[in-house]
Write a protein that holds these residues in place. Structure first.
Motif, PDB file in Angstrom:
ATOM      1  N   UNK A 118      11.419   4.346   7.219  1.00  0.00           N
ATOM      2  CA  UNK A 118      10.963   2.907   7.818  1.00  0.00           C
ATOM      3  C   UNK A 118      10.731   3.172   9.264  1.00  0.00           C
ATOM      4  N   UNK A 119      11.591   4.020  10.006  1.00  0.00           N
ATOM      5  CA  UNK A 119      11.504   3.938  11.501  1.00  0.00           C
ATOM      6  C   UNK A 119       9.952   5.094  11.635  1.00  0.00           C
ATOM      7  N   UNK A 120       9.733   5.969  10.986  1.00  0.00           N
ATOM      8  CA  UNK A 120       8.547   6.730  11.096  1.00  0.00           C
ATOM      9  C   UNK A 120       7.403   5.762  10.815  1.00  0.00           C
ATOM     10  N   UNK A 121       7.487   4.834   9.544  1.00  0.00           N
ATOM     11  CA  UNK A 121       6.282   3.919   9.258  1.00  0.00           C
ATOM     12  C   UNK A 121       6.045   3.257  10.429  1.00  0.00           C
ATOM     13  N   UNK A 122       7.203   2.600  10.960  1.00  0.00           N
ATOM     14  CA  UNK A 122       7.264   1.582  12.065  1.00  0.00           C
ATOM     15  C   UNK A 122       6.617   2.146  13.380  1.00  0.00           C
ATOM     16  N   UNK A 123       6.819   3.356  13.562  1.00  0.00           N
ATOM     17  CA  UNK A 123       6.178   3.880  14.763  1.00  0.00           C
ATOM     18  C   UNK A 123       4.614   4.267  14.464  1.00  0.00           C
ATOM     19  N   UNK A 124       4.580   4.344  13.309  1.00  0.00           N
ATOM     20  CA  UNK A 124       2.970   4.748  12.908  1.00  0.00           C
ATOM     21  C   UNK A 124       2.138   3.313  12.969  1.00  0.00           C
ATOM     22  N   UNK A 125       2.821   2.367  12.370  1.00  0.00           N
ATOM     23  CA  UNK A 125       1.844   1.207  12.474  1.00  0.00           C
ATOM     24  C   UNK A 125       2.081   0.527  13.946  1.00  0.00           C
ATOM     25  N   UNK A 126       2.741   0.965  14.684  1.00  0.00           N
ATOM     26  CA  UNK A 126       2.712   0.264  15.919  1.00  0.00           C
ATOM     27  C   UNK A 126       1.736   0.948  16.699  1.00  0.00           C
ATOM     28  N   UNK A 127       1.571   2.347  16.388  1.00  0.00           N
ATOM     29  CA  UNK A 127       0.237   3.089  16.744  1.00  0.00           C
ATOM     30  C   UNK A 127      -0.971   2.531  16.414  1.00  0.00           C
ATOM     31  N   UNK A 128      -1.139   2.332  15.097  1.00  0.00           N
ATOM     32  CA  UNK A 128      -2.297   1.930  14.379  1.00  0.00           C
ATOM     33  C   UNK A 128      -2.620   0.494  14.843  1.00  0.00           C
ATOM     34  N   UNK A 129      -1.645  -0.277  15.345  1.00  0.00           N
ATOM     35  CA  UNK A 129      -1.955  -1.812  15.662  1.00  0.00           C
ATOM     36  C   UNK A 129      -2.093  -1.758  17.152  1.00  0.00           C
ATOM     37  N   UNK A 130      -1.877  -1.086  17.916  1.00  0.00           N
ATOM     38  CA  UNK A 130      -1.792  -0.892  19.253  1.00  0.00           C
ATOM     39  C   UNK A 130      -0.904  -2.128  19.853  1.00  0.00           C
TER      40      UNK A 130
END
Length: 289
Positions: A234-246
């Protein structure tokens, strides 16, 4: 498969793993004369190749925590104490023991979570909570005196000073989480060399988390993280989603993060399962330009 994915590796991995800090980190040349530019570049290259390999081979993201291989050239292998690697070119090397494997034991991460003159269990514990477990600690309370950062500090004296911090009720709530995680990596010095003692005294890498979970050294840390894989994924997913959403995530994005993690579990947490989960998620599909 597209070569343009290299930009994702450079930007996302640089942010998540703090690899962007490696070029400017400067260990004390008097205390660490072994450190030079070739070793700095080797640290960066190892982490870059490791991330890219997991991405391009669509491997399980759990290998970020524990893998039986890494990427080395002769300079870095010699620094790590790995035999049988010759030449300046990097190649995938099968590891024979648990001293290395995964990002937690890579020189780049160990370097940027240390001070120029010594290791820092607090910095390392904070890095793990923020980037691996997804539970960053709150800022320290005001008027708390910092630990001494002199080059003479030993692993034993650091542990004694941190015990004093934990005796303070204002500090204990955070240090009880930070210190056991950080001390589990204390067998790696500030430039990532593995050691079992310092100045003739054995280094203690053990501790207990607030819930009573025992951690003993790097291998014990990996076992604890893998036992809590939901938190890591979930931490890695949150980091990736933050990157994707900007943008930073809000409370209403957490449902999407949990849903992506559950779907990824069905795919053995393959790298592509996170990417596809993010691309098809409500926050990404409905993001504003």
């Amino acid at each position: 498969a597209d070569p343009k994915s290299q930009a994702f590796e450079e930007n996302f991995a640089g942010q998540w793993l703090h690899l962007r800090n490696v070029p400017t980190w400067a260990p004390d040349p008097e205390k660490y004369p072994q450190f030079d530019e070739s070793l700095r570049l080797a640290f960066e290259h190892e982490s870059d190749l490791f991330f890219t390999n997991i991405m391009r081979e669509d491997r399980s993201v759990l290998e970020f925590i524990d893998a039986d291989y890494t990427f080395l050239n002769n300079r870095l292998a010699s620094h790590y104490g790995v035999s049988g690697v010759r030449g300046s070119y990097f190649r995938r090397v099968q590891l024979k023991d648990k001293q290395r494997g995964g990002v937690l034991s890579q020189g780049a991460i160990l370097l940027v979570t240390s001070y120029p003159t010594r290791t820092s269990p607090v910095l390392r514990g904070k890095w793990i909570l923020e980037n691996i477990m997804g539970t960053p600690p709150p800022p320290p309370p005001p008027n708390i005196p910092p630990l001494a950062e002199s080059a003479s500090n030993s692993a034993r004296s650091l542990r004694e000073q941190l015990e004093k911090h934990r005796a303070d009720r204002a500090c204990a709530s955070c240090h009880s989480r930070l210190d056991p995680l950080g001390f589990s990596l204390e067998q790696y010095d500030a430039i990532g060399r593995f050691r079992t003692e310092e100045n003739g005294a054995p280094i203690e890498g053990s501790g207990s988390l607030p819930d009573g979970t025992a951690i003993d050294g790097p291998e014990g840390l990996k076992k604890v993280v893998l036992a809590r894989r939901d938190e890591f994924v979930e931490c890695l997913t949150a980091k990736m989603l933050t990157y994707a959403l900007g943008r930073g995530l809000e409370y209403y994005d957490q449902a999407a993060v949990r849903a992506i993690r559950r779907e990824a579990a069905n795919e053995d947490y393959r790298f592509s399962s996170l990417i596809l989960g993010i691309a098809s998620s409500v926050p990404f599909q409905m993001r504003r330009p």
